[in-house]
Design an enzyme around this catalytic site. Structure first.
Site, mmCIF file in Angstrom:
data_model
loop_
_atom_site.group_PDB
_atom_site.id
_atom_site.type_symbol
_atom_site.label_atom_id
_atom_site.label_comp_id
_atom_site.label_asym_id
_atom_site.label_seq_id
_atom_site.Cartn_x
_atom_site.Cartn_y
_atom_site.Cartn_z
ATOM 1 N N CYS A 1 -4.018 5.024 -2.112
ATOM 2 C CA CYS A 1 -4.422 4.283 -3.298
ATOM 3 C C CYS A 1 -4.413 5.230 -4.492
ATOM 4 O O CYS A 1 -5.064 6.270 -4.458
ATOM 5 C CB CYS A 1 -5.810 3.686 -3.112
ATOM 6 S SG CYS A 1 -6.375 2.839 -4.590
ATOM 7 N N HIS B 1 -6.553 4.642 6.976
ATOM 8 C CA HIS B 1 -5.664 5.671 6.430
ATOM 9 C C HIS B 1 -5.831 6.906 7.304
ATOM 10 O O HIS B 1 -6.890 7.118 7.912
ATOM 11 C CB HIS B 1 -6.012 5.951 4.960
ATOM 12 C CG HIS B 1 -5.536 4.864 4.034
ATOM 13 N ND1 HIS B 1 -4.423 5.003 3.236
ATOM 14 C CD2 HIS B 1 -5.998 3.608 3.804
ATOM 15 C CE1 HIS B 1 -4.228 3.892 2.552
ATOM 16 N NE2 HIS B 1 -5.167 3.023 2.867
ATOM 17 N N ASP C 1 0.840 -1.201 0.000
ATOM 18 C CA ASP C 1 0.000 0.000 0.000
ATOM 19 C C ASP C 1 0.873 1.248 0.000
ATOM 20 O O ASP C 1 0.536 2.270 -0.607
ATOM 21 C CB ASP C 1 -0.917 -0.013 1.235
ATOM 22 C CG ASP C 1 -2.204 0.761 1.032
ATOM 23 O OD1 ASP C 1 -2.284 1.579 0.102
ATOM 24 O OD2 ASP C 1 -3.146 0.569 1.824
HETATM 25 P P1 HMG Z 1 -9.047 -4.672 -17.050
HETATM 26 O O1 HMG Z 1 -8.392 -3.727 -17.963
HETATM 27 O O2 HMG Z 1 -10.532 -4.687 -16.959
HETATM 28 O O3 HMG Z 1 -8.493 -6.141 -17.353
HETATM 29 O O4 HMG Z 1 -8.424 -4.413 -15.596
HETATM 30 P P2 HMG Z 1 -9.100 -7.254 -18.291
HETATM 31 O O5 HMG Z 1 -9.561 -8.365 -17.423
HETATM 32 O O6 HMG Z 1 -10.042 -6.669 -19.286
HETATM 33 O O7 HMG Z 1 -7.781 -7.723 -19.092
HETATM 34 C C1 HMG Z 1 -7.116 -6.835 -19.994
HETATM 35 C C2 HMG Z 1 -5.667 -7.256 -20.186
HETATM 36 O O8 HMG Z 1 -4.972 -7.105 -18.947
HETATM 37 C C3 HMG Z 1 -5.477 -8.697 -20.613
HETATM 38 O O9 HMG Z 1 -4.331 -8.731 -21.459
HETATM 39 C C4 HMG Z 1 -5.137 -9.401 -19.339
HETATM 40 O O10 HMG Z 1 -4.340 -10.558 -19.517
HETATM 41 C C5 HMG Z 1 -4.343 -8.338 -18.613
HETATM 42 P P3 HMG Z 1 -4.462 -8.887 -23.054
HETATM 43 O O11 HMG Z 1 -5.217 -10.168 -23.246
HETATM 44 O O12 HMG Z 1 -5.244 -7.689 -23.465
HETATM 45 O O13 HMG Z 1 -3.041 -8.877 -23.491
HETATM 46 N N1 HMG Z 1 -4.474 -8.540 -17.158
HETATM 47 C C6 HMG Z 1 -3.444 -8.680 -16.312
HETATM 48 N N2 HMG Z 1 -2.111 -8.658 -16.480
HETATM 49 C C7 HMG Z 1 -1.366 -8.870 -15.386
HETATM 50 N N3 HMG Z 1 -1.876 -9.085 -14.147
HETATM 51 C C8 HMG Z 1 -3.196 -9.091 -13.942
HETATM 52 C C9 HMG Z 1 -4.031 -8.888 -15.054
HETATM 53 N N4 HMG Z 1 -5.367 -8.827 -15.174
HETATM 54 C C10 HMG Z 1 -5.621 -8.620 -16.473
HETATM 55 N N5 HMG Z 1 -3.705 -9.320 -12.724
HETATM 56 C C11 HMG Z 1 -7.834 -5.168 -13.386
HETATM 57 C C12 HMG Z 1 -8.889 -5.132 -14.466
HETATM 58 C C13 HMG Z 1 -8.451 -5.674 -12.122
HETATM 59 C C14 HMG Z 1 -6.702 -6.077 -13.842
HETATM 60 C C15 HMG Z 1 -7.275 -3.717 -13.208
HETATM 61 O O14 HMG Z 1 -8.350 -2.879 -12.932
HETATM 62 C C16 HMG Z 1 -6.258 -3.612 -12.114
HETATM 63 O O15 HMG Z 1 -5.149 -4.113 -12.220
HETATM 64 N N6 HMG Z 1 -6.614 -2.919 -10.995
HETATM 65 C C17 HMG Z 1 -5.752 -2.825 -9.846
HETATM 66 C C18 HMG Z 1 -5.881 -1.497 -9.165
HETATM 67 C C19 HMG Z 1 -5.039 -1.488 -7.910
HETATM 68 O O16 HMG Z 1 -4.102 -2.258 -7.755
HETATM 69 N N7 HMG Z 1 -5.370 -0.586 -6.978
HETATM 70 C C20 HMG Z 1 -4.651 -0.464 -5.717
HETATM 71 C C21 HMG Z 1 -4.915 -1.606 -4.781
HETATM 72 S S1 HMG Z 1 -6.463 -1.470 -3.895
HETATM 73 C C22 HMG Z 1 -6.114 -0.488 -2.518
HETATM 74 O O17 HMG Z 1 -5.075 0.106 -2.455
HETATM 75 C C23 HMG Z 1 -7.094 -0.447 -1.371
HETATM 76 C C24 HMG Z 1 -6.630 -1.240 -0.153
HETATM 77 O O18 HMG Z 1 -5.383 -0.764 0.342
HETATM 78 C C25 HMG Z 1 -7.658 -1.167 0.977
HETATM 79 C C26 HMG Z 1 -8.142 0.260 1.257
HETATM 80 O O19 HMG Z 1 -7.324 1.131 1.612
HETATM 81 O O20 HMG Z 1 -9.322 0.467 1.091
HETATM 82 C C27 HMG Z 1 -6.430 -2.737 -0.514
HETATM 83 MG MG MG Z 2 -5.151 1.002 1.680
#
Ligand code: HMG
Ligand code: MG
Length: 311
Positions: free
Chosen positions: A254, A223, A26
Site C-alpha cells: 500500500c 502481506h 494491490d
Molecule cells: P479527499 O481529498 O478527502 O477527497 O480524499 P474529498 O472527498 O475531499 O474530495 C476532493 C476532490 O476529490 C473532489 O473533487 C472529489 O470529487 C474528488 P473537486 O470537487 O475538488 O474537483 N474525489 C474523487 N475523484 C475520483 N474518484 C474518487 C474521488 N473521491 C473524491 N473516488 C479519498 C478522500 C478517499 C478520495 C482519498 O483519500 C483516496 O482516494 N484514498 C485512496 C487511497 C488508496 O487507494 N489506498 C490504497 C488502497 S487501500 C489498501 O491497499 C489496503 C488493502 O489492500 C488491505 C490491506 O492490505 O490492509 C485494501
Molecule cells: Mg493489501
C-alpha cells in the site's frame, strides 16, 4: 511442471477454498511506474484463464492519490469492449460515493470499501478520522446495496500499525463489525504491513466469532513483509477460513503504509493448498507463466518462492 505431492492433513480442513486475486489492484497500485493499459488488461485475462475465480481489477479512488490506477475506467471499458469476459464480475475498490458513481456508470456489480482499524492510517489512507470513515462509507454502502451490488469490506492494520505499533484486538473487532454491519457480505482482515503471526491470527478470528461474526463471512489478506504470510494463511485455514486474498507473483503493498511489501504470493498459497489436497481451481503452470511474463514487464524477478523454483 512439478506439482506438490498431495498428503492430506490430519486436521479438519475445507475441501475447497476461494482465492481472491488482488494482483492487478494491490499489486499494481504499489508499482513505482504506471503499467500500461494493455499489460493490465492482459494480466487480468491471464489470471482468469489460469482459473482464479475472483480477480480484483482496479480502484475508483482519487487519481491523484493512486496515479497507478487512474485508468480504471479505460481498463474496464477495454475489457468490456474486447469481450470474452464479464467485466461486471470483477470487484473494484471504492472509498466513497464519488467512487461508487464511477463504478455504477460502468455497471459494476462488486465493490470493496476499505476501512482502517487505526486512527493514523485512516487519516493517511482516507483523509478521514477513524470515526469519519464510517460517515463516508455509510451512504456508499447503502446506495451500492440498493443498486444490487455486492459489497466487501477490508479492514487494514488488523495486526499492527507502522505509526501506532500494536493494535488491540477489541479495536479491530469493533471497526470490523461496524464496517460489516453497514451491509457488507464479507470482511477481509488485512495485515497491511505483514507483521502478524499465527497465534495472533487465531486470536483475532476467535474474537470475531465471539462477537457474532461467522467465520464464513471472514477472509484474510496477508502481506509477506516478515515472511509470515503463508504460516498465517495456514493458521486461518485451521480456524475455518475459506477465502484467501493473494497476489500473483507476490506483487503488492500500500503506497500509504510505511513498510508494506508484497502480498502473500498466489503461487505459494496454491502450492500449499494443493499439497493439502484442497481444491482451488487454479492451474499452477498457467499462473506461474503469468507471473514470469509480468516480471518481464516490470523488469525484476518475482519475490514468490514458488515462482522462483518453478520458472
Ligand atoms: P479527499 O481529498 O478527502 O477527497 O480524499 P474529498 O472527498 O475531499 O474530495 C476532493 C476532490 O476529490 C473532489 O473533487 C472529489 O470529487 C474528488 P473537486 O470537487 O475538488 O474537483 N474525489 C474523487 N475523484 C475520483 N474518484 C474518487 C474521488 N473521491 C473524491 N473516488 C479519498 C478522500 C478517499 C478520495 C482519498 O483519500 C483516496 O482516494 N484514498 C485512496 C487511497 C488508496 O487507494 N489506498 C490504497 C488502497 S487501500 C489498501 O491497499 C489496503 C488493502 O489492500 C488491505 C490491506 O492490505 O490492509 C485494501
Ligand atoms: Mg493489501
Amino acid at each position: 511442471m512439478r506439482q506438490p505431492q498431495v498428503e492430506q492433513s490430519p486436521a479438519e480442513l475445507p475441501e475447497q477454498v476461494t482465492i481472491w486475486e488482488v494482483g492487478p489492484r494491490d499489486g499494481l497500485q504499489n508499482e513505482k511506474s504506471v503499467v500500461d493499459l494493455e499489460t493490465k488488461a492482459e494480466f487480468i485475462r491471464r489470471l482468469l484463464a489460469a482459473g482464479l475465480p475472483i480477480v480484483e481489477a482496479t480502484s475508483f479512488v482519487h487519481p491523484r492519490w493512486v496515479p497507478q490506477l487512474a485508468d480504471a475506467k479505460e481498463l474496464l471499458e477495454k475489457l468490456r469492449d474486447e469481450g470474452g469476459l464479464d467485466h461486471h464480475d470483477l470487484p473494484v475498490l471504492v472509498p466513497n460515493e464519488r467512487g461508487l458513481d464511477r463504478a455504477l456508470e460502468l455497471g459494476m456489480k462488486h465493490i470493496a470499501i476499505f476501512g482502517s482499524a487505526t486512527e493514523t492510517f485512516a487519516t493517511k489512507n482516507l483523509n478521514r478520522s477513524l470515526d469519519e470513515q464510517f460517515a463516508m462509507f455509510e451512504p456508499t454502502v447503502s446506495r451500492a446495496r440498493e443498486a444490487g451490488m455486492d459489497v466487501r469490506a477490508y479492514v487494514s492494520m488488523c495486526f499492527g500499525d507502522p505509526w501506532e505499533g500494536d493494535v488491540p484486538i477489541d479495536q479491530v473487532v469493533s471497526v470490523g463489525k461496524r464496517l460489516f454491519d453497514l451491509g457488507a457480505s464479507q470482511l477481509s482482515l488485512g495485515d497491511t504491513i505483514g507483521v502478524g503471526t499465527a497465534g495472533h491470527v487465531k486470536r483475532l478470528l476467535g474474537a470475531f466469532g465471539e462477537a457474532g461474526l461467522p467465520i464464513e463471512n471472514l477472509a484474510v489478506h496477508f502481506h509477506d513483509t516478515y515472511g509470515q504470510a503463508l504460516a498465517n494463511a495456514y493458521a486461518a485455514l485451521e480456524a475455518g477460513v475459506t477465502t484467501f486474498d493473494a497476489s500473483a507473483g507476490g506483487l503488492g503493498g500500500c503506497p500509504y503504509a510505511e513498510s508494506a511489501t508484497g502480498n502473500l504470493a498466489t503461487e505459494d498459497l496454491v502450492w500449499m493448498l494443493h499439497g493439502l489436497g484442497i481444491e482451488t481451481g487454479v492451474d499452477l503452470e498457467a499462473l506461474v507463466g503469468t507471473s514470469v511474463w509480468m516480471s518481464g514487464k516490470l523488469g525484476r524477478p518475482s519475490p514468490s518462492r514458488v515462482v522462483t523454483a518453478l520458472a
